[in-house]
Design a protein around this motif. Structure first.
Motif, PDB file in Angstrom:
ATOM      1  N   ALA A  20       0.823  -1.215   0.000  1.00  0.00           N
ATOM      2  CA  ALA A  20       0.000   0.000   0.000  1.00  0.00           C
ATOM      3  C   ALA A  20       0.848   1.252   0.000  1.00  0.00           C
ATOM      4  N   GLN A  21       2.092   1.078   0.483  1.00  0.00           N
ATOM      5  CA  GLN A  21       2.972   2.237   0.479  1.00  0.00           C
ATOM      6  C   GLN A  21       3.174   2.746  -0.943  1.00  0.00           C
ATOM      7  N   GLY A  22       3.315   1.807  -1.937  1.00  0.00           N
ATOM      8  CA  GLY A  22       3.432   2.170  -3.337  1.00  0.00           C
ATOM      9  C   GLY A  22       4.733   2.862  -3.679  1.00  0.00           C
ATOM     10  N   LEU A  23       4.877   3.227  -4.969  1.00  0.00           N
ATOM     11  CA  LEU A  23       6.048   3.941  -5.446  1.00  0.00           C
ATOM     12  C   LEU A  23       5.894   5.421  -5.180  1.00  0.00           C
ATOM     13  N   LYS A  24       6.985   6.070  -4.785  1.00  0.00           N
ATOM     14  CA  LYS A  24       6.951   7.516  -4.602  1.00  0.00           C
ATOM     15  C   LYS A  24       8.352   8.066  -4.832  1.00  0.00           C
ATOM     16  N   VAL A  25       8.406   9.315  -5.207  1.00  0.00           N
ATOM     17  CA  VAL A  25       9.683   9.998  -5.396  1.00  0.00           C
ATOM     18  C   VAL A  25      10.012  10.725  -4.107  1.00  0.00           C
ATOM     19  N   VAL A  26      11.137  10.340  -3.502  1.00  0.00           N
ATOM     20  CA  VAL A  26      11.560  10.945  -2.242  1.00  0.00           C
ATOM     21  C   VAL A  26      12.259  12.273  -2.490  1.00  0.00           C
ATOM     22  N   ASP A  27      13.042  12.336  -3.553  1.00  0.00           N
ATOM     23  CA  ASP A  27      13.815  13.556  -3.800  1.00  0.00           C
ATOM     24  C   ASP A  27      14.079  13.683  -5.291  1.00  0.00           C
ATOM     25  N   PHE A  28      14.097  14.904  -5.770  1.00  0.00           N
ATOM     26  CA  PHE A  28      14.448  15.194  -7.162  1.00  0.00           C
ATOM     27  C   PHE A  28      15.195  16.510  -7.158  1.00  0.00           C
ATOM     28  N   LYS A  29      16.431  16.501  -7.725  1.00  0.00           N
ATOM     29  CA  LYS A  29      17.218  17.726  -7.690  1.00  0.00           C
ATOM     30  C   LYS A  29      18.186  17.762  -8.872  1.00  0.00           C
ATOM     31  N   GLU A  61      15.767  -1.419  -6.638  1.00  0.00           N
ATOM     32  CA  GLU A  61      15.209  -2.455  -7.500  1.00  0.00           C
ATOM     33  C   GLU A  61      15.496  -2.165  -8.961  1.00  0.00           C
ATOM     34  N   ARG A  62      15.343  -3.189  -9.790  1.00  0.00           N
ATOM     35  CA  ARG A  62      15.403  -3.065 -11.236  1.00  0.00           C
ATOM     36  C   ARG A  62      14.079  -3.563 -11.822  1.00  0.00           C
ATOM     37  N   GLY A  63      13.958  -3.467 -13.112  1.00  0.00           N
ATOM     38  CA  GLY A  63      12.737  -3.955 -13.757  1.00  0.00           C
ATOM     39  C   GLY A  63      11.687  -2.877 -13.980  1.00  0.00           C
ATOM     40  N   PHE A 101       5.931  -3.604  -7.647  1.00  0.00           N
ATOM     41  CA  PHE A 101       5.663  -2.471  -6.770  1.00  0.00           C
ATOM     42  C   PHE A 101       4.644  -1.486  -7.338  1.00  0.00           C
ATOM     43  N   GLY A 102       4.043  -1.783  -8.459  1.00  0.00           N
ATOM     44  CA  GLY A 102       2.926  -0.979  -8.959  1.00  0.00           C
ATOM     45  C   GLY A 102       3.344   0.129  -9.900  1.00  0.00           C
ATOM     46  N   VAL A 103       2.482   1.189  -9.947  1.00  0.00           N
ATOM     47  CA  VAL A 103       2.633   2.274 -10.918  1.00  0.00           C
ATOM     48  C   VAL A 103       2.659   3.607 -10.187  1.00  0.00           C
ATOM     49  N   LEU A 104       3.558   4.489 -10.611  1.00  0.00           N
ATOM     50  CA  LEU A 104       3.558   5.875 -10.166  1.00  0.00           C
ATOM     51  C   LEU A 104       3.178   6.717 -11.385  1.00  0.00           C
ATOM     52  N   ARG A 105       1.939   7.282 -11.339  1.00  0.00           N
ATOM     53  CA  ARG A 105       1.422   8.004 -12.509  1.00  0.00           C
ATOM     54  C   ARG A 105       1.673   9.510 -12.378  1.00  0.00           C
ATOM     55  N   ASP A 106       1.922  10.100 -13.518  1.00  0.00           N
ATOM     56  CA  ASP A 106       1.964  11.560 -13.647  1.00  0.00           C
ATOM     57  C   ASP A 106       2.806  12.232 -12.576  1.00  0.00           C
ATOM     58  N   PHE A 107       4.073  11.787 -12.503  1.00  0.00           N
ATOM     59  CA  PHE A 107       5.010  12.515 -11.662  1.00  0.00           C
ATOM     60  C   PHE A 107       5.515  13.703 -12.472  1.00  0.00           C
ATOM     61  N   PHE A 108       5.133  14.894 -12.017  1.00  0.00           N
ATOM     62  CA  PHE A 108       5.552  16.115 -12.701  1.00  0.00           C
ATOM     63  C   PHE A 108       6.867  16.594 -12.089  1.00  0.00           C
ATOM     64  N   TYR A 109       7.845  16.857 -12.966  1.00  0.00           N
ATOM     65  CA  TYR A 109       9.142  17.296 -12.481  1.00  0.00           C
ATOM     66  C   TYR A 109       8.989  18.597 -11.715  1.00  0.00           C
ATOM     67  N   ILE A 123      13.818   7.052  -5.757  1.00  0.00           N
ATOM     68  CA  ILE A 123      12.511   6.389  -5.799  1.00  0.00           C
ATOM     69  C   ILE A 123      12.384   5.469  -4.603  1.00  0.00           C
ATOM     70  N   ASP A 124      11.319   5.675  -3.858  1.00  0.00           N
ATOM     71  CA  ASP A 124      11.004   4.799  -2.731  1.00  0.00           C
ATOM     72  C   ASP A 124      10.028   3.734  -3.234  1.00  0.00           C
ATOM     73  N   ILE A 125      10.393   2.444  -3.025  1.00  0.00           N
ATOM     74  CA  ILE A 125       9.519   1.356  -3.490  1.00  0.00           C
ATOM     75  C   ILE A 125       8.503   0.950  -2.430  1.00  0.00           C
ATOM     76  N   GLY A 126       8.529   1.656  -1.290  1.00  0.00           N
ATOM     77  CA  GLY A 126       7.505   1.410  -0.273  1.00  0.00           C
ATOM     78  C   GLY A 126       7.868   0.390   0.763  1.00  0.00           C
ATOM     79  N   THR A 127       9.134  -0.081   0.774  1.00  0.00           N
ATOM     80  CA  THR A 127       9.512  -1.101   1.758  1.00  0.00           C
ATOM     81  C   THR A 127      10.531  -0.584   2.760  1.00  0.00           C
ATOM     82  N   GLY A 128      10.869   0.729   2.674  1.00  0.00           N
ATOM     83  CA  GLY A 128      11.870   1.264   3.582  1.00  0.00           C
ATOM     84  C   GLY A 128      12.085   2.725   3.324  1.00  0.00           C
ATOM     85  N   ARG A 129      13.281   3.215   3.588  1.00  0.00           N
ATOM     86  CA  ARG A 129      13.595   4.613   3.350  1.00  0.00           C
ATOM     87  C   ARG A 129      15.098   4.761   3.082  1.00  0.00           C
ATOM     88  N   TYR A 130      15.450   5.900   2.487  1.00  0.00           N
ATOM     89  CA  TYR A 130      16.836   6.193   2.161  1.00  0.00           C
ATOM     90  C   TYR A 130      17.548   6.774   3.371  1.00  0.00           C
TER      91      TYR A 130
END
Length: 515
Positions: A20-29, A61-63, A101-109, A123-130
């Motif tokens: 349920a955590q899903g994919l998310k972008v933790v940081d972009f720079k 992860e890869r894939g 790990f699912g889909v992350l839709r419409d990530f706007f830079y 990218i956080d795959i939802g199983t931990g943190r950086y």
């Protein structure tokens, strides 16, 4: 049964929570000082011929598959710990998909994408943190749950939820931190962990590792020395591995005692080997390998790979030198036949000397050649024996006494024959020859010399008997019967007035050296 069902339900709930955590972008720079996107060899052009932007995606992860919308994706590449995503400038958004790990839709830079610039995305795959891990001592080795993850500072290390032990080691300084990650924490920010370290000198010992054959020494997947390695290690048990080309590596375990000198003799790497199996005729031969090492060829040998020069010998046989290359995990087989020594040689050049017993005999020197058993021989006999006095009288009818002469006979001969091997060491060569006899005279009474240089031609029939006590040496006896076929006047006069005659029976005995 009830307990089993509850465990299954708990497991499904935990997995569902994680997903349920899903994919998310933790940081972009933007990476201001990273020129990868604009460097020859790592830059790429978009469909308009412009230099694309590069997004270095950090993920455990890869894939993944990527969709850049209407502007598309220029290229993707897999690199150690990163995915390199090339996009056109002015790209607006990104869609990420992963089978697990699912889909992350419409990530706007969050910032404008410029061509030829390099960006970083976590990218956080939802199983931990950086986490970014630092240590009190610079460039300490960082171990996470026992795994060597590199030197501090360690950036963007993804840690799964749960308990982790982080250790930092540098020289004699060590430190350890334990952390517990849960879903309740804010995983949108990078976690910082600083490992405090302290001097552990009392727990270290000096270590000196040596290995034969100048082999390489590897410790914790690093080449630390060749032939020897000196270091300091904390008390405990360790393993070093020795390696060398064309060898199988060997591992050696050793225990370090604190505040002691620990000398370790590591096992050298085992050379790659192959089998050498040679069959010889005859079986019992003397064999020397590479000029100095005896080797028993009656059995197969497992040898280090390489080239071997073998010298084979046996009494009564011609020595032979051979060379073989032993290959890794392969058997080299061959049959070697030694030829018997030819004491009576069908092909040879020879020379020798002997004494010829006959009327007016002497020393004989001879030389010849044998080709396919055909023997062609030249000889010269230097006369030593002198004749009785031979008187000379005038031929004017008065028979006036002139002088008395003594004569010696010298003979030049050419003989042809066919060599026959009777046994291994005995041979016989029937011969037919032509001889030129010449008499040399000296005055024994009187003043004038007569008949000096008298000559006769003869043919001879005989046989050369050979005995070979050793290689290249013959002892020979050569009986022959010579018949005079022509004489000059002086020889006729001498023969009529003495017991000297052309030809006759003779026996030559001597030795011959052959090559």
């Amino acid at each position: 049964m009830k307990r089993f069902l509850m465990m299954i339900a708990f497991s499904l709930a935990f997995t569902t929570g994680m997903m349920a955590q899903g994919l998310k972008v933790v940081d972009f720079k933007l990476l201001e000082n990273d020129l990868t996107a604009n460097t020859h060899g790592t830059s790429k052009q978009d469909q308009n011929g412009e230099t694309a932007a590069l997004i270095k995606i950090v993920t455990p992860e890869r894939g993944f598959t990527f969709d850049g919308g209407s502007l598309g994706i220029v290229a993707t590449e897999e690199h150690a710990g990163e995915i390199w995503l090339y996009v056109p400038r002015r790209a607006q958004k990104l869609i990420l998909r992963h089978q697990t790990f699912g889909v992350l839709r419409d990530f706007f830079y969050p910032i404008p994408i410029e061509g030829a610039r390099t960006y970083e995305m976590l990218i956080d795959i939802g199983t931990g943190r950086y986490a970014t891990i630092t240590s009190q001592v610079a460039k300490a080795n960082i171990y996470i749950d026992g795994e060597n993850c590199g030197e501090a500072p360690l950036y963007n290390k993804y840690l799964n939820y749960g308990k982790h032990t982080i250790r930092a080691i540098k020289d004699r300084y060590e430190g350890e931190e334990q952390i517990v990650l849960t879903t309740a924490e804010d995983n949108t920010k990078t976690m910082f962990v600083n490992v405090n370290m302290r001097d552990m000198s009392d727990h270290f010992g000096d270590v000196n590792v040596t290995v034969a054959n100048q082999a390489d020494i590897w410790f914790e997947d690093r080449n630390v020395g060749t032939g020897s390695w000196q270091t300091q290690l904390r008390e405990g048990t360790y393993i070093v591995e020795t390696r060398k080309a064309d060898c199988d590596p060997e591992k050696t375990s050793f225990t370090v005692v604190a505040q002691k000198q620990n000398n370790v003799k590591a096992a050298p790497p085992s050379p790659h080997t192959g089998m050498l199996h040679l069959y010889t005729r005859p079986r019992d031969v003397n064999a020397i390998s590479n000029g100095s090492t005896p080797i028993d060829l009656s059995e197969a040998h497992t040898l280090p790979i390489g080239t071997y020069q073998l010298s084979l010998s046996r009494k009564g046989y011609v020595p032979k030198n051979v060379e073989y290359t032993v290959l890794h995990n392969q058997a080299t087989r061959d049959t070697i036949t030694l030829d018997r020594v030819k004491y009576i040689k069908p092909m040879a050049f020879y020379f020798g000397a002997g004494y010829t017993f006959r009327s007016l005999g002497g020393i004989t020197a001879l030389a010849g050649v044998v080709y396919k058993n055909i023997d062609l021989q030249l000889s010269y006999t230097f006369g030593l024996g002198s004749s009785d006095d031979v008187p000379w009288y005038s031929t004017d009818g008065n028979d006036t006494y002139l002088s008395s002469m003594k004569y010696k006979r010298s003979t030049f001969a050419i003989k042809a024959g066919y060599q026959i091997e009777l046994t291994e060491r005995l041979g016989i060569t029937p011969q037919l020859g032509f001889e030129i006899e010449r008499l040399s005279g000296s005055v024994s009474n009187g003043t004038n010399s007569y008949g000096d240089g008298a000559a006769a031609n003869c043919i001879s029939l005989g046989a050369k008997l050979l005995y070979a006590p050793m290689q290249r040496l013959y002892l020979f006896a050569n009986p022959a019967l010579s018949l005079g076929i022509s004489k000059d006047d002086n020889f006729k006069h001498i023969a009529d007035n003495s017991d000297i005659s052309a030809g006759g029976f003779m026996m030559t005995i001597g030795a011959i050296f052959n090559f």
